[in-house]
Design a protein around this motif. Structure first.
Motif, PDB file in Angstrom:
ATOM      1  N   PRO A   1      23.493  16.328  55.346  1.00  0.00           N
ATOM      2  CA  PRO A   1      22.693  15.132  55.644  1.00  0.00           C
ATOM      3  C   PRO A   1      23.362  13.860  55.135  1.00  0.00           C
ATOM      4  O   PRO A   1      23.916  13.839  54.027  1.00  0.00           O
ATOM      5  CB  PRO A   1      21.376  15.385  54.910  1.00  0.00           C
ATOM      6  N   PHE A   2      23.303  12.828  55.953  1.00  0.00           N
ATOM      7  CA  PHE A   2      23.854  11.525  55.569  1.00  0.00           C
ATOM      8  C   PHE A   2      22.774  10.488  55.876  1.00  0.00           C
ATOM      9  O   PHE A   2      22.573  10.101  57.018  1.00  0.00           O
ATOM     10  CB  PHE A   2      25.127  11.228  56.368  1.00  0.00           C
ATOM     11  N   LEU A   3      22.052  10.079  54.820  1.00  0.00           N
ATOM     12  CA  LEU A   3      20.964   9.113  54.958  1.00  0.00           C
ATOM     13  C   LEU A   3      21.457   7.758  54.483  1.00  0.00           C
ATOM     14  O   LEU A   3      22.131   7.662  53.461  1.00  0.00           O
ATOM     15  CB  LEU A   3      19.748   9.548  54.142  1.00  0.00           C
ATOM     16  N   PHE A   4      21.121   6.717  55.231  1.00  0.00           N
ATOM     17  CA  PHE A   4      21.613   5.391  54.855  1.00  0.00           C
ATOM     18  C   PHE A   4      20.521   4.343  54.987  1.00  0.00           C
ATOM     19  O   PHE A   4      19.470   4.581  55.601  1.00  0.00           O
ATOM     20  CB  PHE A   4      22.853   5.011  55.674  1.00  0.00           C
ATOM     21  N   VAL A   5      20.787   3.189  54.386  1.00  0.00           N
ATOM     22  CA  VAL A   5      19.817   2.099  54.333  1.00  0.00           C
ATOM     23  C   VAL A   5      20.281   0.971  55.236  1.00  0.00           C
ATOM     24  O   VAL A   5      21.396   0.470  55.107  1.00  0.00           O
ATOM     25  CB  VAL A   5      19.668   1.584  52.882  1.00  0.00           C
ATOM     26  N   GLN A   6      19.411   0.574  56.168  1.00  0.00           N
ATOM     27  CA  GLN A   6      19.712  -0.592  56.994  1.00  0.00           C
ATOM     28  C   GLN A   6      19.606  -1.858  56.142  1.00  0.00           C
ATOM     29  O   GLN A   6      18.741  -1.953  55.271  1.00  0.00           O
ATOM     30  CB  GLN A   6      18.741  -0.672  58.168  1.00  0.00           C
ATOM     31  N   LEU A   7      20.496  -2.803  56.384  1.00  0.00           N
ATOM     32  CA  LEU A   7      20.530  -4.001  55.553  1.00  0.00           C
ATOM     33  C   LEU A   7      19.184  -4.716  55.539  1.00  0.00           C
ATOM     34  O   LEU A   7      18.534  -4.864  56.572  1.00  0.00           O
ATOM     35  CB  LEU A   7      21.592  -4.973  56.057  1.00  0.00           C
ATOM     36  N   PRO A   8      18.763  -5.207  54.368  1.00  0.00           N
ATOM     37  CA  PRO A   8      17.514  -5.963  54.266  1.00  0.00           C
ATOM     38  C   PRO A   8      17.714  -7.412  54.692  1.00  0.00           C
ATOM     39  O   PRO A   8      18.789  -7.797  55.168  1.00  0.00           O
ATOM     40  CB  PRO A   8      17.198  -5.881  52.766  1.00  0.00           C
TER      41      PRO A   8
ATOM     42  N   ASN B   1      17.878 -14.932  48.726  1.00  0.00           N
ATOM     43  CA  ASN B   1      18.886 -15.504  47.833  1.00  0.00           C
ATOM     44  C   ASN B   1      19.502 -14.489  46.877  1.00  0.00           C
ATOM     45  O   ASN B   1      20.134 -14.862  45.890  1.00  0.00           O
ATOM     46  CB  ASN B   1      18.284 -16.655  47.031  1.00  0.00           C
ATOM     47  N   ASP B   2      19.319 -13.191  47.151  1.00  0.00           N
ATOM     48  CA  ASP B   2      19.894 -12.167  46.274  1.00  0.00           C
ATOM     49  C   ASP B   2      20.384 -11.017  47.150  1.00  0.00           C
ATOM     50  O   ASP B   2      19.581 -10.303  47.746  1.00  0.00           O
ATOM     51  CB  ASP B   2      18.861 -11.678  45.263  1.00  0.00           C
ATOM     52  N   ILE B   3      21.693 -10.843  47.216  1.00  0.00           N
ATOM     53  CA  ILE B   3      22.258  -9.817  48.095  1.00  0.00           C
ATOM     54  C   ILE B   3      21.960  -8.409  47.594  1.00  0.00           C
ATOM     55  O   ILE B   3      22.088  -7.435  48.329  1.00  0.00           O
ATOM     56  CB  ILE B   3      23.778 -10.048  48.270  1.00  0.00           C
ATOM     57  N   HIS B   4      21.561  -8.295  46.329  1.00  0.00           N
ATOM     58  CA  HIS B   4      21.152  -7.015  45.753  1.00  0.00           C
ATOM     59  C   HIS B   4      19.685  -7.108  45.339  1.00  0.00           C
ATOM     60  O   HIS B   4      19.366  -7.336  44.175  1.00  0.00           O
ATOM     61  CB  HIS B   4      22.023  -6.657  44.543  1.00  0.00           C
TER      62      HIS B   4
ATOM     63  N   VAL C   1      12.810   1.269  48.724  1.00  0.00           N
ATOM     64  CA  VAL C   1      14.003   1.830  49.369  1.00  0.00           C
ATOM     65  C   VAL C   1      14.062   3.330  49.097  1.00  0.00           C
ATOM     66  O   VAL C   1      14.263   4.148  50.004  1.00  0.00           O
ATOM     67  CB  VAL C   1      15.278   1.135  48.861  1.00  0.00           C
ATOM     68  N   GLY C   2      13.876   3.712  47.831  1.00  0.00           N
ATOM     69  CA  GLY C   2      13.899   5.121  47.468  1.00  0.00           C
ATOM     70  C   GLY C   2      12.802   5.930  48.133  1.00  0.00           C
ATOM     71  O   GLY C   2      13.032   7.053  48.611  1.00  0.00           O
ATOM     72  N   LYS C   3      11.605   5.369  48.192  1.00  0.00           N
ATOM     73  CA  LYS C   3      10.487   6.068  48.836  1.00  0.00           C
ATOM     74  C   LYS C   3      10.777   6.347  50.308  1.00  0.00           C
ATOM     75  O   LYS C   3      10.493   7.434  50.827  1.00  0.00           O
ATOM     76  CB  LYS C   3       9.212   5.226  48.722  1.00  0.00           C
ATOM     77  N   ARG C   4      11.348   5.350  50.988  1.00  0.00           N
ATOM     78  CA  ARG C   4      11.605   5.514  52.425  1.00  0.00           C
ATOM     79  C   ARG C   4      12.720   6.521  52.685  1.00  0.00           C
ATOM     80  O   ARG C   4      12.640   7.297  53.639  1.00  0.00           O
ATOM     81  CB  ARG C   4      11.903   4.150  53.050  1.00  0.00           C
ATOM     82  N   LEU C   5      13.733   6.530  51.830  1.00  0.00           N
ATOM     83  CA  LEU C   5      14.759   7.562  51.942  1.00  0.00           C
ATOM     84  C   LEU C   5      14.169   8.942  51.680  1.00  0.00           C
ATOM     85  O   LEU C   5      14.522   9.924  52.355  1.00  0.00           O
ATOM     86  CB  LEU C   5      15.889   7.275  50.959  1.00  0.00           C
TER      87      LEU C   5
END
Length: 227
Positions: free
Chosen positions: A49-56, A98-101, A108-112
């Motif tokens: 499995p390869f799960l990833f996060v779409q950019l916010p 205003n915050d790239i992180h 994010v963790g819940k959705r993954l």
């Protein structure tokens, strides 16, 4: 940095990246699937499995619909779902302009985790995605949009009208649109456009106040009907 890990067993991957590729979305359409395939080849453990996060959302807030490098990169990430045994968490509502992180790591963790429950561990009762655009029909001056992953229904969060929908006629000049949920569809229009040809949703670097969800509380995936 990954090569030293290759002798170890791997269960799967969670990947969150893409910011540095904004501006090169077309390249990312090839680059990211190639990375997934390369890692699977090097580990030689099959299609793990390869799960990833779409950019916010991130960057300057625009008061009018416009082109967006971040939206293009998000679209390239969606295309990578064609690679087998992958999943993508949508985070268009949890970033900070205003915050790239962004600091909200919990959602994010819940959705993954929901994706893992559904796609990795096979619990198909788990809704693991918000609404995903499927098709558009034009009826008069209105665009009627259909969606997959509607869960137990569509909703505008906090009862507000839907935001961040834009619509265009044949000239492809996008303007903000009215958008209303009708059952499991969304009707989109602007009285100034008599014959719409395209709709976009959350097509911006940093759309603020996202409120289009399914009733499971998962946000709709940004999309455009034009190309």
């Amino acid at each position: 940095m990954i090569a030293p890990l290759l002798p170890y067993v791997i269960k799967g991957v969670i990947w969150y990246q893409g910011e540095s590729n904004v501006g090169r979305a077309e390249q990312y359409q090839t680059l990211f699937p190639a990375q997934i395939q390369n890692w699977r080849s090097k580990w030689n453990q099959g299609d793990f499995p390869f799960l990833f996060v779409q950019l916010p959302d991130f960057g300057d807030i625009k008061d009018q619909p416009s082109e967006s490098g971040w939206a293009m990169l998000r679209e390239a990430q969606v295309m990578s779902l064609s690679v087998p045994n992958t999943g993508m968490a949508v985070t268009i509502d949890v970033g900070e302009w205003n915050d790239i992180h962004p600091i909200n790591k919990k959602d994010v963790g819940k959705r993954l985790a929901l994706i893992a429950e559904n796609k990795v561990y096979g619990d198909k009762t788990v809704i693991d995605s918000g609404p995903v655009f499927r098709a558009m029909k034009i009826k008069g001056n209105k665009a009627i949009l259909s969606f997959d992953n509607t869960g137990s229904g569509l909703m505008a969060k906090e009862g507000e009208s839907l935001k961040h929908f834009a619509i265009a006629g044949a000239d492809k000049k996008f303007v903000w649109a009215e958008a209303e949920i009708k059952g499991r569809k969304v009707v989109v229009w602007n009285e100034q456009i008599s014959l719409p040809v395209a709709v976009r949703y959350a097509w911006a670097d940093a759309p603020q106040g996202i409120n289009f969800y399914n009733k499971e509380g998962l946000p709709a995936r940004p999309f455009r009907t034009d190309n």
